[in-house]
Design a protein around this motif. Structure first.
Motif, PDB file in Angstrom:
ATOM      1  N   ARG A 254       0.806  -1.228   0.000  1.00  0.00           N
ATOM      2  CA  ARG A 254       0.000   0.000   0.000  1.00  0.00           C
ATOM      3  C   ARG A 254       0.834   1.271   0.000  1.00  0.00           C
ATOM      4  O   ARG A 254       0.292   2.367   0.011  1.00  0.00           O
ATOM      5  N   GLY A 255       2.141   1.134   0.028  1.00  0.00           N
ATOM      6  CA  GLY A 255       2.997   2.314   0.003  1.00  0.00           C
ATOM      7  C   GLY A 255       3.416   2.645  -1.414  1.00  0.00           C
ATOM      8  O   GLY A 255       2.700   2.385  -2.384  1.00  0.00           O
ATOM      9  N   LEU A 256       4.590   3.234  -1.529  1.00  0.00           N
ATOM     10  CA  LEU A 256       5.148   3.595  -2.829  1.00  0.00           C
ATOM     11  C   LEU A 256       6.524   2.925  -2.943  1.00  0.00           C
ATOM     12  O   LEU A 256       7.550   3.612  -2.942  1.00  0.00           O
TER      13      LEU A 256
ATOM     14  N   ASN B 254      -4.735   4.210   1.786  1.00  0.00           N
ATOM     15  CA  ASN B 254      -5.486   4.066   0.537  1.00  0.00           C
ATOM     16  C   ASN B 254      -4.891   4.966  -0.555  1.00  0.00           C
ATOM     17  O   ASN B 254      -5.607   5.623  -1.305  1.00  0.00           O
ATOM     18  N   LEU B 255      -3.576   4.978  -0.628  1.00  0.00           N
ATOM     19  CA  LEU B 255      -2.912   5.835  -1.615  1.00  0.00           C
ATOM     20  C   LEU B 255      -3.182   5.329  -3.024  1.00  0.00           C
ATOM     21  O   LEU B 255      -3.174   4.121  -3.263  1.00  0.00           O
ATOM     22  N   PRO B 256      -3.393   6.243  -3.959  1.00  0.00           N
ATOM     23  CA  PRO B 256      -3.564   5.771  -5.342  1.00  0.00           C
ATOM     24  C   PRO B 256      -2.277   5.132  -5.849  1.00  0.00           C
ATOM     25  O   PRO B 256      -1.180   5.542  -5.445  1.00  0.00           O
ATOM     26  N   PRO B 257      -2.405   4.132  -6.684  1.00  0.00           N
ATOM     27  CA  PRO B 257      -1.194   3.447  -7.157  1.00  0.00           C
ATOM     28  C   PRO B 257      -0.364   4.332  -8.081  1.00  0.00           C
ATOM     29  O   PRO B 257      -0.891   5.241  -8.723  1.00  0.00           O
ATOM     30  N   VAL B 258       0.917   4.045  -8.136  1.00  0.00           N
ATOM     31  CA  VAL B 258       1.807   4.772  -9.046  1.00  0.00           C
ATOM     32  C   VAL B 258       1.799   4.034 -10.383  1.00  0.00           C
ATOM     33  O   VAL B 258       2.066   2.836 -10.442  1.00  0.00           O
TER      34      VAL B 258
END
Lengths: 379, 504
Positions: B366-368, B441-445
């Motif tokens: 769920r991170g980057l 809930n970060l948007p995906p890269v």
């Protein structure tokens, strides 16, 4: 449903205490909880079936082999199978072993644990070990020099067998539960817990034993006659070891045991499935990652579609499965708590109700730091 | 060909303003990506034609222009300007690549971007002092608008500060150019090595100091640096990429081309002061970076520190030092561009750059994680870890400077150590630990968001392992850039250009 004639609980989780008393599950009803729980238990059932088959096979075929290189192959090592193993197109049986070892470590206080630590088991194991190495003088010599070494491996094999038997039953329960849901028979988390409870009760008396066949001769390491049963000698120790205690594996938290950040008393451990943070799942060195990877291979379509609808789609699939899995484990835990309750939930006797109240409050106290605060109240 | 690199962007700047309204920002961005790819290919073609073995100015174009004023349209490329020319082409492509497809007022934005591109290219290839000044000033205006219109909350303040500082910088540079031409009696403003050498040392020092004042603002050197962190913090990611990657290099390019080139003797006199300023910049930038709570501001202060290394190498004036200065310009251009790109992605996905808020972004699910991994690589390169481009450049800087200015070099080495300190603080805070629930809930890269970063990261590794790939362009040029006492007969007095004379 029985309304309690005794005064309301003052426990911090009073709502959950009352819910257990009313015969309702710890998991909050509503939202997608039921679909998640059933879907994930279906995939879990399939995975447990695989795990249990291999665990029992290891107990039967590997026993005290010093180099069990192909232990996950169930006796047939074909090039295609080997290739799939190498490229990791396979089930993570290592996770099953991780659970087995957790049971072994935390099992010393249980009847089963005490038995495998007993002289009787040591004598049984010694006979089996000698028979196993009958044509291997080197190993026999090593066994003579270091008798504890293979004995410890035999104890471990007893747990392979124990967990294998337990999971065989649980696998069937979860797959039947999924079938019931597909047939429209299950419509709430409470019904899930009731179904699991019924399954546990049905199998409660199934014997847990370990008989090893070596060159056509049977060796009873844990004889049926010892009376070990499915519920008290496999189910309860499993819940204790895996759901509650667990092991302090490294995730996003680095533990410093020398600073006493980890209790020296395993009974105080609270690293199990009910307490675990799903966020680190997916990272290296985090055992549940393996289970989630395995379940990801067997998700029913409706659950896959639910997960695909999230912001990250399948990008955070393992965490989503873990969150659903945790919800399902609270349903199973509910069943276990009911199953071990001192009195029937339907009793009207104030004395028995008070005993039940004390019993449920005890569980909720233990679960205070668990994820019940999240999954018990919100959907 | 060099003219094409200037005039195509100028034509694009005009053309993009004429694009019909029905063309969406997304469509326009694709067209601009194609155009910038062509221009980058053109810059590579220049590099392909460039004879690395020759130390002479190449692809020279000379045309009379404002003859009455002694200004000619004179272009050329050598081992100093070529790497920067290619870097500019590459980073313009990267900047357009990381521009939001849903940008507001895209026509004006791309118009400004192309004007900026033309100004930078022109400044790097101009062989006339006034022509350089005009291009140097030309890039000021679009950059002002790029910050003022598409910047952050305090964009107006930052853009005005940038405008004021850079305008003063331009005035100082122009004064130095006018002074050297008028006092030396040169017939026009054509650039020639050692043009100021005919003057007594005192006026040389005064003129060089004036020039350096102007360039020090641009680089920037402490204490003339204060516009840069504000400009970076308020600028959008593509503008920060260009600002750190290319525009600051105009200042260091000016140091080597005009500081040393026009006043080699005075340079030798003033160099110890410059070396000390370089050390102060390196240490101040590093300590200031440690204190920052904003990721972008930290990278901005890191830029100040790393630009100090270029000044140190230039002040040392050894052959290795000059080559190191060029290497560090390219290395810093790529590394800072990478870091600003990635910080931009972090800010876009999380909505913040605050080091007190960000945590756990290396969470694999769920991170980057890819962004985090690339930042770790960028940070390693910036800290000078062997195997990466930053190491090559910084090692050359220190190796080329230590024999001349040991104390200042040691101070800069400490600065490099501090780079690891502040960047590891950043990595530790932003990427390790538990991902907070608010970032659950970060948007995906998407792949297109990281492709530029991956390309830069690859270059950092490739150049780190094979630095000769870009150093070979400059090596033959170095001897002409080393400051030395020039005999009067060595000074090539520019001759008047006849209307028909051209090397085209």
């Amino acid at each position: 449903m029985v309304l309690s004639p005794i005064s309301p609980s003052a426990h911090p989780h009073a709502e959950l205490v009352h819910r257990l008393e009313r015969g309702q599950a710890l998991l909050a009803e509503g939202g997608t909880n039921l679909m998640e729980v059933i879907g994930v238990l279906k995939s879990y059932g399939i995975v447990l079936g695989e795990y249990s088959r291999v665990l029992k096979d290891i107990a039967a075929r590997q026993f005290v082999s010093p180099f069990p290189v192909f232990k996950f192959f169930e006796g047939s090592v074909k090039p295609a199978q080997l290739w799939r193993h190498i490229i990791h197109d396979r089930i993570n049986f290592e996770y099953a072993e991780y659970c087995m070892k957790s049971m072994l470590w935390h099992g010393s206080e249980t009847d089963f644990g005490k038995y495998v630590d007993s002289d009787e088991f040591a004598a049984n194991a010694d006979r089996a070990i000698r028979a196993w190495f009958r044509s291997n003088p080197l190993m026999r010599a090593i066994h003579a020099i270091a008798p504890e070494m293979f004995l410890e491996q035999a104890r471990q094999q007893a747990y392979y067998r124990n967990l294998g038997q337990f999971w065989t039953v649980m696998s069937d329960i979860f797959l039947k539960l999924s079938d019931e849901y597909d047939a429209g028979e299950i419509s709430s988390a409470t019904q899930v817990s009731e179904f699991v409870l019924a399954g546990l009760q049905d199998a409660a008396a199934d014997p847990i034993y370990y008989t090893l066949s070596i060159r056509g001769e049977d060796y009873d390491l844990v004889p049926k006659s010892k009376g070990f049963g499915f519920l008290m000698d496999a189910g309860v120790p499993y819940v204790e070891a895996i759901f509650f205690r667990g092991t302090p594996f490294l995730g996003t938290v680095s533990y410093n045991a020398q600073a006493f950040q980890i209790s020296s008393n395993p009974g105080e451990f609270a690293y199990g499935a009910l307490y675990a943070d799903p966020l680190p799942v997916g990272g290296a060195g985090i055992p549940p990652t393996q289970l989630m990877q395995d379940m990801a291979r067997h998700l029913p379509n409706y659950l896959s579609e639910l997960y695909d609808g999230g912001t990250r789609g399948r990008g955070d699939l393992l965490i989503k499965i873990c969150e659903s899995f945790q919800k399902s484990m609270f349903c199973v835990t509910t069943a276990a708590i009911w199953g071990l309750a001192p009195n029937p939930l339907t009793t009207d006797d104030p004395q028995q109700l008070a005993e039940n109240r004390e019993y449920f409050e005890g569980w909720l106290t233990r679960l205070t730091e668990s994820r019940v605060s999240r999954v018990g109240y919100t959907v | 060909m060099l003219s094409a690199l200037i005039f195509i962007p100028l034509l694009l700047a005009v053309a993009v303003g004429l694009v019909p309204e029905r063309v969406t920002a997304r469509g326009l961005r694709v067209a601009m990506l194609v155009a910038s790819s062509v221009l980058f290919a053109l810059a590579l073609a220049v590099a392909w034609q460039f004879d690395a073995a020759s130390g002479a100015m190449q692809l020279v174009e000379r045309r009379p222009w404002l003859e009455l004023l002694g200004v000619s349209y004179s272009l050329g490329v050598d081992g100093l300007s070529l790497p920067l020319l290619v870097l500019n082409g590459f980073l313009t492509l990267v900047a357009i690549g990381c521009t939001s497809p849903t940008l507001e007022r895209p026509r004006l934005y791309y118009c400004m971007l192309w004007l900026l591109n033309a100004g930078v290219v022109g400044a790097f290839v101009a062989q006339d002092l006034i022509l350089f000044f005009l291009f140097y000033e030309l890039e000021l205006i679009p950059l002002y608008f790029l910050i003022a219109i598409w910047g952050g909350a305090r964009r107006s303040y930052a853009a005005t500060k940038f405008l004021l500082y850079t305008a003063i910088s331009g005035v100082a540079i122009l004064s130095a150019f006018l002074g050297v031409v008028w006092l030396s009696g040169a017939p026009d403003f054509s650039y020639s090595v050692g043009l100021g050498s005919s003057l007594a040392i005192e006026p040389q020092i005064v003129l060089l100091a004036t020039l350096l004042f102007g360039l020090a603002i641009k680089i920037p050197i402490v204490p003339l640096h204060t516009w840069l962190p504000d400009a970076h913090v308020e600028a959008s990611t593509p503008v920060s990429v260009l600002l750190a990657g290319v525009l600051l290099k105009l200042g260091t390019y000016g140091l080597l081309r005009f500081g040393i080139g026009l006043f080699p003797e005075a340079w030798l006199e003033i160099a110890p002061v410059l070396a000390t300023l370089a050390a102060i910049s390196a240490l101040y930038g590093a300590f200031a970076a440690i204190a920052q709570q904003d990721m972008k501001k930290m990278v901005a202060y890191s830029s100040i520190a790393h630009m100090g290394y270029i000044l140190l190498a230039a002040a040392a004036g050894t052959e290795l030092g000059i080559l190191a200065a060029i290497a560090q310009m390219v290395a810093h251009g790529l590394i800072s561009a990478l870091l600003f790109l990635l910080v931009g992605i972090v800010a876009k996905k999380t909505g913040t750059r605050d080091l007190n808020v960000l945590r756990g972004l290396l969470n694999p699910q769920r991170g980057l994680p890819i962004v985090g991994s690339l930042i770790v690589l960028g940070v390693m390169a910036s800290s000078g870890l062997p195997g990466l481009m930053g190491f090559v450049a910084e090692f050359m800087v220190f190796r080329g400077s230590f024999s001349v200015y040991p104390l200042q070099t040691l101070a800069c080495i400490v600065g490099t150590g501090l780079t690891a300190v502040y960047f590891l603080l950043m990595i530790n805070r932003v990427f390790f630990g538990r991902l907070p629930d608010r970032f659950g809930n970060l948007p995906p890269v998407q792949w297109h968001e990281t492709i530029s970063s991956m390309a830069i990261a690859s270059l950092l590794v490739v150049y780190g392992l094979m630095p000769s790939l870009f150093l070979d362009w400059s090596q033959a040029q170095i001897s002409t850039l080393v400051p030395r006492v020039i005999a009067p007969q060595e000074v090539i007095v520019p001759v008047a250009i006849s209307p028909n004379q051209s090397d085209l």
